[in-house]
Design an enzyme around this catalytic site. Structure first.
Site, mmCIF file in Angstrom:
data_model
loop_
_atom_site.group_PDB
_atom_site.id
_atom_site.type_symbol
_atom_site.label_atom_id
_atom_site.label_comp_id
_atom_site.label_asym_id
_atom_site.label_seq_id
_atom_site.Cartn_x
_atom_site.Cartn_y
_atom_site.Cartn_z
ATOM 1 N N ASN A 10 -9.837 14.502 -1.315
ATOM 2 C CA ASN A 10 -10.276 15.652 -1.252
ATOM 3 C C ASN A 10 -9.533 16.735 -1.963
ATOM 4 O O ASN A 10 -8.399 16.996 -1.716
ATOM 5 C CB ASN A 10 -10.204 15.837 0.456
ATOM 6 C CG ASN A 10 -10.576 17.292 0.575
ATOM 7 O OD1 ASN A 10 -11.046 18.205 -0.220
ATOM 8 N ND2 ASN A 10 -10.385 17.901 1.961
ATOM 9 N N HIS A 96 -14.305 19.755 8.088
ATOM 10 C CA HIS A 96 -12.741 19.712 7.689
ATOM 11 C C HIS A 96 -12.125 20.921 8.356
ATOM 12 O O HIS A 96 -12.577 21.842 8.382
ATOM 13 C CB HIS A 96 -12.517 19.891 6.191
ATOM 14 C CG HIS A 96 -11.123 19.663 5.753
ATOM 15 N ND1 HIS A 96 -10.065 20.394 5.990
ATOM 16 C CD2 HIS A 96 -10.528 18.325 5.251
ATOM 17 C CE1 HIS A 96 -9.040 19.964 5.658
ATOM 18 N NE2 HIS A 96 -9.395 18.707 5.232
ATOM 19 N N GLU A 98 -9.942 22.810 7.830
ATOM 20 C CA GLU A 98 -9.519 24.042 7.059
ATOM 21 C C GLU A 98 -10.909 24.817 7.253
ATOM 22 O O GLU A 98 -10.872 26.263 7.375
ATOM 23 C CB GLU A 98 -9.445 23.752 5.561
ATOM 24 C CG GLU A 98 -7.859 23.161 5.510
ATOM 25 C CD GLU A 98 -7.635 22.472 4.353
ATOM 26 O OE1 GLU A 98 -8.404 22.314 3.215
ATOM 27 O OE2 GLU A 98 -6.533 21.894 4.300
ATOM 28 N N GLU A 166 -8.224 13.567 11.294
ATOM 29 C CA GLU A 166 -7.013 14.489 10.614
ATOM 30 C C GLU A 166 -6.379 15.303 11.331
ATOM 31 O O GLU A 166 -6.918 16.477 11.778
ATOM 32 C CB GLU A 166 -7.721 15.326 9.411
ATOM 33 C CG GLU A 166 -8.442 14.302 8.438
ATOM 34 C CD GLU A 166 -8.825 15.159 7.198
ATOM 35 O OE1 GLU A 166 -8.471 14.402 5.824
ATOM 36 O OE2 GLU A 166 -8.838 16.150 7.086
ATOM 37 N N GLY A 172 -1.453 18.462 4.672
ATOM 38 C CA GLY A 172 -0.809 19.561 3.882
ATOM 39 C C GLY A 172 0.590 19.920 4.398
ATOM 40 O O GLY A 172 1.341 20.541 3.659
ATOM 41 N N SER A 212 -1.463 14.337 5.063
ATOM 42 C CA SER A 212 -0.065 14.000 4.432
ATOM 43 C C SER A 212 -0.055 12.324 3.999
ATOM 44 O O SER A 212 1.296 11.842 3.998
ATOM 45 C CB SER A 212 1.131 14.241 5.246
ATOM 46 O OG SER A 212 0.906 15.640 5.201
HETATM 47 C C1 G2H Z 1 -6.134 16.744 5.071
HETATM 48 C C2 G2H Z 1 -5.748 15.972 3.786
HETATM 49 C C3 G2H Z 1 -7.195 15.561 3.042
HETATM 50 P P1 G2H Z 1 -3.259 16.337 2.903
HETATM 51 O O1 G2H Z 1 -6.675 17.766 4.801
HETATM 52 O O2 G2H Z 1 -8.178 15.693 3.702
HETATM 53 O O3 G2H Z 1 -4.797 16.641 3.109
HETATM 54 O O4 G2H Z 1 -3.542 15.086 2.408
HETATM 55 O O5 G2H Z 1 -3.134 17.344 1.705
HETATM 56 O O6 G2H Z 1 -2.627 16.400 4.156
#
Ligand code: G2H
Length: 249
Positions: A10, A96, A98, A166, A172, A212
């Site tokens: 993503n 998502h 976000e 997630e 992040g 992450s």
């Molecule tokens: C979670 C993920 C990808 P990251 O949003 O969807 O982002 O790996 O940067 O935490």
């Protein structure tokens, strides 16, 4: 039949034409297991979708990061699922955190979006996950069950759905869920699907982890029995995305 490992990248709201070319170049040269072992899907911002699709190796696929909830029309700034059909974009990420948090997308709205995209033949990565406050209050399983129920209420065929767990506190932040924490939620989700949708769907639906994930933690996470892959944000923009894909084996 076993669940095929799934790795999604993503890219969120990142990238220039030059950066996109570089990322795709790295992906195209990568040595990874075949499509029979791992399904790889990358999700660039909308404006780069046709460009990435035209450059990307044929064994990797593309996903949009969102789609409008109904047929397109007078919805300024939105992109419709019909456009994804027109551009032959097979996948879309929906719900998502976000978008849930920053754009106030509710469980019901996400459920409607998932149902509409599926009705047009798209495949959906449907995201769910609890906030830190919800985890600390001990409501993680109830929260993800409610999010999943809002999708299950609108969806009868789960063949084209991947569920992405997630935890918001891990996104992040560099604070990845431990393999045990992630496995606990994935197992509870699979049980919820078993009890509320059916045994066959529970056995076949892929539940992937996001938050992450990086080249250093993916292997151990992937070894958990109910973790069927990853949705990767920050690390999907870097060469370590290849290591994450390779954690499938
Ligand atoms: C979670 C993920 C990808 P990251 O949003 O969807 O982002 O790996 O940067 O935490």
């Amino acid at each position: 039949m076993g669940r095929k490992f799934f790795v999604g990248g993503n890219w969120k709201c990142n990238g220039t034409t030059e950066e996109v070319k570089k990322i795709v170049g790295t992906l195209n040269e990568a040595q990874v297991p075949g499509e029979d072992v791992v399904e790889v899907v990358v999700s660039p911002p909308y404006v780069f979708l046709p460009f990435v699709k035209s450059l990307l190796r044929s064994d990797f696929h593309v996903a949009a990061q969102n789609a409008w909830v109904r047929k397109g029309g007078a919805y300024t700034g939105e992109i419709s699922a019909e456009m994804l059909v027109n551009l032959d974009i097979p996948w879309v990420i929906l719900g998502h955190s976000e978008r849930r948090q920053l754009l106030n997308e509710t469980n019901e709205f996400v459920g409607d979006k998932v149902a509409y995209a599926l009705s047009l033949g798209r495949k959906v990565i449907a995201c769910i996950g609890e906030t830190l406050e919800q985890r600390e209050a001990g409501t993680t399983i109830a929260v993800v069950a409610e999010q999943t129920k809002a999708i299950a209420d609108k969806v009868s065929n789960w063949d084209n759905v991947v569920l992405a767990y997630e935890p918001v506190w891990a996104i992040g932040t560099g604070k990845v869920a431990s393999p045990a924490q992630a496995q606990e939620v994935h197992a509870a989700l699979r049980k919820w699907v078993h009890d509320n949708v059916g045994a066959e769907v529970a056995a076949s639906v892929r539940i992937i982890y996001g938050g992450s994930v990086n080249g250093g933690n993916s292997k151990e996470l992937a070894s958990q029995p109910d973790i069927d892959g990853f949705l990767v944000g920050g690390a999907s923009l870097k060469p370590e995305f290849i290591d994450i894909i390779n954690s499938a084996t």
